[in-house]
Write a protein that holds these residues in place. Structure first.
Motif, mmCIF file in Angstrom:
data_model
loop_
_atom_site.group_PDB
_atom_site.id
_atom_site.type_symbol
_atom_site.label_atom_id
_atom_site.label_comp_id
_atom_site.label_asym_id
_atom_site.label_seq_id
_atom_site.Cartn_x
_atom_site.Cartn_y
_atom_site.Cartn_z
ATOM 1 N N ALA A 1 0.824 -1.204 0.000
ATOM 2 C CA ALA A 1 0.000 0.000 0.000
ATOM 3 C C ALA A 1 0.860 1.256 0.000
ATOM 4 O O ALA A 1 0.555 2.245 -0.697
ATOM 5 C CB ALA A 1 -0.926 -0.016 1.221
ATOM 6 N N MET A 2 1.966 1.229 0.737
ATOM 7 C CA MET A 2 2.858 2.385 0.759
ATOM 8 C C MET A 2 3.533 2.575 -0.601
ATOM 9 O O MET A 2 3.745 3.712 -1.047
ATOM 10 C CB MET A 2 3.917 2.205 1.841
ATOM 11 N N ARG A 3 3.867 1.463 -1.279
ATOM 12 C CA ARG A 3 4.449 1.578 -2.624
ATOM 13 C C ARG A 3 3.468 2.242 -3.596
ATOM 14 O O ARG A 3 3.858 3.056 -4.425
ATOM 15 C CB ARG A 3 4.844 0.199 -3.134
ATOM 16 N N LYS A 4 2.189 1.879 -3.509
ATOM 17 C CA LYS A 4 1.192 2.517 -4.369
ATOM 18 C C LYS A 4 1.083 4.012 -4.072
ATOM 19 O O LYS A 4 0.934 4.836 -4.991
ATOM 20 C CB LYS A 4 -0.165 1.841 -4.177
ATOM 21 N N ASP A 5 1.163 4.371 -2.774
ATOM 22 C CA ASP A 5 1.125 5.794 -2.423
ATOM 23 C C ASP A 5 2.322 6.539 -3.000
ATOM 24 O O ASP A 5 2.195 7.665 -3.495
ATOM 25 C CB ASP A 5 1.098 5.954 -0.905
ATOM 26 N N GLU B 1 1.788 6.958 -6.687
ATOM 27 C CA GLU B 1 0.809 8.005 -6.945
ATOM 28 C C GLU B 1 1.413 9.386 -6.722
ATOM 29 O O GLU B 1 1.160 10.324 -7.504
ATOM 30 C CB GLU B 1 -0.403 7.813 -6.037
ATOM 31 N N MET B 2 2.230 9.522 -5.686
ATOM 32 C CA MET B 2 2.900 10.800 -5.448
ATOM 33 C C MET B 2 3.841 11.146 -6.595
ATOM 34 O O MET B 2 3.936 12.298 -7.026
ATOM 35 C CB MET B 2 3.679 10.743 -4.127
#
Length: 462
Positions: free
Chosen positions: A293-297, A300-301
């Motif tokens: 989930a942090m990788r997706k964030d 996205e950033m």
């Protein structure tokens, strides 16, 4: 209602009518007046010159020409009166040889005598014949006998017949002796010199107007995002001052854009460095649902950062060049069909237009991508005339409410039902498209599509 109130009402009504007529006449005069500076400057020169020449011609014709003609006619009539006196005082000259000799050798007149029956009846007088009018007045005043004049029959001679007691005296006089015939020369020189002066004024005005037109073309090109490399201030001092101010403004704008681009490049480097560290740290931690989930964030950033930098950087680094718009629209149609969308393309007019190719393709591409995310059928059409290039993107999607069609152009604005989400999800798709269109001197408008969805129209000057 009293008489005073009635009078005031009539006065107000009349004043309104007069004001309305004045406004209409003023508007008609404005519509009739030329719009260009060159034509107006010529009008400022020509109208006073024409009025001045008309006044001079009128004064000359009315005062000088008429006066000279009257004096010449008076001299001729006085000579005729003298001949009549000689005829009466010397009856012993039976064949009138002496009278004829005096008339021809001393006065330049040809005289002979006719029977009384050869006196024609008075005919209609020429309306515009100044000579006929002047001779008639002088003969009536000085000779005071029945007469007949022919000023039209012979071009170089004037025939005058005067009825005496037992005969008719016929006199042939030179037209130039009774008429100021050199007025045409004066008018010729007056008109000729006016034409010469007008030609000089036209040439001079053209040279004075040309720097203003060059300044207007340079400002228009800069407004369309095109370069003006060979422009230099020329012309009068005021025009040079305006041109120099334009160049200084252009330099300040370009410097501001360069500073913004350099600053954004530094910010981009710093932010991407931090995001790279995040990615490395997440890679070292291992795999887990929280890490994913942090990788997706982080991704996205990273996408939002790229979109923001693209929006802030704009298209300042790209140069305008002739671009085949029909081929560009075909490429966008092919890209939409590769994403399993039904797309059609049509174009009319001259397809080659000077734009920034990559930026303009991105402008239209954002509109096509925005339509592809919310619709199944897309229709792309283009039209080019002598002033504008117009491209419309129609779709059959849900559309955008009318009260939100300007709001969706704001950066980072997201609506649940809006169409302002680009591929990266940053909410900059339509904002970037409008920014590019406006950098070309145009704009983007949203409306209802004949397909039932949204119509996006890009219009830029050519």
């Amino acid at each position: 209602m009293s008489t005073l109130d009635t009078g005031l009402t009539l006065i107000r009504t009349a004043s309104r009518r007069v004001a309305d007529v004045n406004d209409r006449l003023g508007q008609a005069f404005k519509d009739w007046m030329p719009k260009g500076l060159y034509a107006r400057a010529l009008l400022i020169i020509i109208v006073p010159m024409v009025i001045l020449q008309s006044v001079i011609a009128f004064v000359f014709m009315e005062r000088h020409w008429n006066t000279v003609t009257r004096r010449l006619s008076t001299a001729v009539v006085q000579d005729i009166a003298a001949l009549i006196d000689v005829y009466k005082m010397y009856p012993q000259d039976k064949d009138h040889a002496i009278l004829r000799g005096i008339a021809q050798n001393r006065l330049g007149l040809v005289v002979d005598f006719l029977p009384v029956s050869d006196m024609p009846a008075p005919g209609p007088k020429p309306f515009f014949s100044l000579l006929d009018q002047s001779l008639s007045v002088r003969l009536s005043q000085i000779v005071a006998r029945p007469f007949w004049i022919d000023t039209v029959g012979k071009s170089s001679l004037v025939e005058i017949r005067i009825q005496l007691d037992d005969t008719v005296m016929r006199i042939f006089a030179q037209r130039s002796a009774a008429y100021a015939s050199n007025s045409e020369i004066f008018l010729f020189w007056m008109i000729g010199t006016s034409l010469v002066l007008l030609t000089v004024a036209v040439l001079f005005l053209r040279n004075q107007i040309r720097p203003i037109l060059r300044l207007a073309d340079a400002a228009e090109s800069f407004g369309k995002g095109r370069e003006v490399p060979d422009y230099r201030p020329r012309g009068a001092r005021e025009v040079r001052r305006a041109a120099q101010s334009f160049l200084e403004m252009k330099t300040r704008i370009e410097r501001s854009i360069e500073q913004r681009t350099a600053m954004l490049a530094g910010v981009s480097h710093d932010l991407r460095t931090i995001l790279t560290r995040f990615k490395l740290e997440l890679a070292l931690i291992g795999d887990s649902p929280e890490v994913e989930a942090m990788r997706k964030d982080v991704d996205e950033m990273n996408g939002m950062l790229k979109g923001y930098l693209a929006f802030a950087r704009g298209d300042s680094a790209e140069q305008a060049a002739p671009t085949h718009i029909a081929a560009l629209l075909e490429e966008l149609r092919s890209e939409a069909e590769r994403q399993d969308h039904s797309a059609t393309v049509s174009f009319s007019g001259q397809p080659v237009v000077i734009v920034k190719p990559a930026a303009f393709k991105r402008c239209v591409g954002n509109l096509v991508s925005n339509a592809a995310r919310h619709a199944d059928a897309i229709a792309i059409s283009g039209h080019r005339d002598h002033r504008w290039l117009t491209i419309t993107v129609d779709d059959d999607g849900p559309g955008i409410p009318q009260d939100m069609r300007e709001e969706v152009f704001k950066p980072f604005l997201r609506l649940d039902a809006a169409r302002n989400v680009d591929e990266g999800g940053s909410g900059l798709g339509l904002a970037i498209a409008r920014d590019i269109a406006r950098s070309h001197g145009g704009d983007i408008f949203l409306g209802d599509s004949p397909l039932g969805g949204l119509r996006a129209t890009v219009r830029v000057p050519v």
